[in-house]
Write a protein that holds these residues in place. Structure first.
Motif, PDB file in Angstrom:
ATOM      1  N   ALA A  83     -26.438 -28.398 -25.210  1.00 42.83           N
ATOM      2  CA  ALA A  83     -27.549 -29.362 -25.116  1.00 42.83           C
ATOM      3  C   ALA A  83     -28.441 -29.317 -26.359  1.00 42.83           C
ATOM      4  O   ALA A  83     -29.673 -29.399 -26.261  1.00 42.83           O
ATOM      5  N   LEU A  84     -27.824 -29.208 -27.516  1.00 38.94           N
ATOM      6  CA  LEU A  84     -28.572 -28.997 -28.756  1.00 38.94           C
ATOM      7  C   LEU A  84     -29.193 -30.303 -29.248  1.00 38.94           C
ATOM      8  O   LEU A  84     -28.513 -31.317 -29.415  1.00 38.94           O
ATOM      9  N   ARG A  85     -30.493 -30.244 -29.491  1.00 39.80           N
ATOM     10  CA  ARG A  85     -31.238 -31.359 -30.067  1.00 39.80           C
ATOM     11  C   ARG A  85     -31.954 -30.854 -31.309  1.00 39.80           C
ATOM     12  O   ARG A  85     -32.541 -29.778 -31.305  1.00 39.80           O
ATOM     13  N   SER A  86     -31.890 -31.651 -32.375  1.00 39.48           N
ATOM     14  CA  SER A  86     -32.641 -31.318 -33.587  1.00 39.48           C
ATOM     15  C   SER A  86     -32.732 -32.557 -34.462  1.00 39.48           C
ATOM     16  O   SER A  86     -32.119 -33.589 -34.187  1.00 39.48           O
ATOM     17  N   GLY A  87     -33.506 -32.438 -35.522  1.00 38.43           N
ATOM     18  CA  GLY A  87     -33.674 -33.555 -36.440  1.00 38.43           C
ATOM     19  C   GLY A  87     -34.631 -33.181 -37.543  1.00 38.43           C
ATOM     20  O   GLY A  87     -34.864 -31.996 -37.828  1.00 38.43           O
ATOM     21  N   TYR A  88     -35.219 -34.203 -38.159  1.00 42.18           N
ATOM     22  CA  TYR A  88     -36.079 -34.010 -39.313  1.00 42.18           C
ATOM     23  C   TYR A  88     -37.364 -34.805 -39.087  1.00 42.18           C
ATOM     24  O   TYR A  88     -37.312 -36.020 -38.881  1.00 42.18           O
TER      25      TYR A  88
END
Length: 236
Positions: free
Chosen positions: A9-14
């Motif tokens: 369930a990995l969420r990431s961004g900038y």
């Protein structure tokens, strides 16, 4: 079998831009997994989040049973999760040998000489050019050097980020042959690539990312049997 790398369930961004939207991915010990998708799909973001370079917003990254989601990237390297970054990023003013020895800075330092011999056995061309400045080498040779530098850290899982990028077709064939050899030696590999055809030839399983989400997960044969994905990603 417990996964060596388990992403959940990995969420990431900038900034405020979300790139990964709940990604699940596994790599088993000794397995080669291809992570496929077009430019902007989130492949490199997933790689960099797993390696601690980009902070995860939520979800977990497990490596050999340890939660590394918030770990410093140096600790992730020490655990044996090693990446070969996109664009090779060798040190141009250092020799081949010096570049390789830097790969053992955080892990494998005590066995540096033995690992150097292993790299030279795997990549005879690097042995021939051990005293040559890396910046004078061809793109293909620099890619071999970048992979060899990753091997110096005694990886338990090696992430290869776009290893064929910018290389001539003949050189791409040579690089994929080297990747296949590493896989046959039992090294776990996560191959992050746009070159779908050759990636599927060496992979045990594949994931397709689209807009930051997993569109497909399965074997290369299953991917090739899915007509919509075959047309979208293979042009067949």
């Amino acid at each position: 079998m417990n996964a060596l790398l388990a992403i959940r369930a990995l969420r990431s961004g900038y900034g405020r831009v979300e790139v990964l939207r709940g990604v699940d991915l596994d790599v088993q010990p000794g397995e080669t997994v291809a992570l496929l998708g077009s430019n902007g799909a989130g492949k490199s973001t997933l790689n960099n989040t797993a390696c601690g370079i980009v902070a995860a917003w939520s979800g977990t990254v497990w490596f050999d049973g340890a939660d590394l989601t918030r770990a410093h990237y140096r600790d992730i390297v020490r655990a044996g999760l090693i990446q070969v970054p996109e664009g090779r990023r060798v040190f141009p003013n250092l020799t081949v040998r010096e570049n390789l020895e830097l790969g053992a800075f955080a892990r494998g330092r005590e066995r540096r000489a033995a690992n150097l011999d292993r790299v030279f056995d795997t990549f005879p061309r690097l042995a021939e050019r051990r005293s040559q400045k890396a910046g004078t080498m061809s793109g293909g040779e620099q890619q071999m050097l970048a992979i060899g530098r990753g091997m110096m850290a005694e990886p338990r899982l090696l992430i290869l980020d776009e290893p064929s990028l910018g290389l001539a077709p003949r050189v791409v064939d040579e690089v994929f042959a080297l990747i296949a050899r590493l896989c046959q030696q039992g090294l776990a590999v996560l191959l992050v690539e746009q070159n779908v055809g050759q990636s599927l030839e060496v992979a045990d399983r594949a994931y397709v990312l689209e807009n930051g989400s997993v569109r497909f997960a399965g074997t290369p044969a299953e991917l090739l049997a899915t007509s919509e994905l075959r047309v979208a990603y293979l042009g067949m």
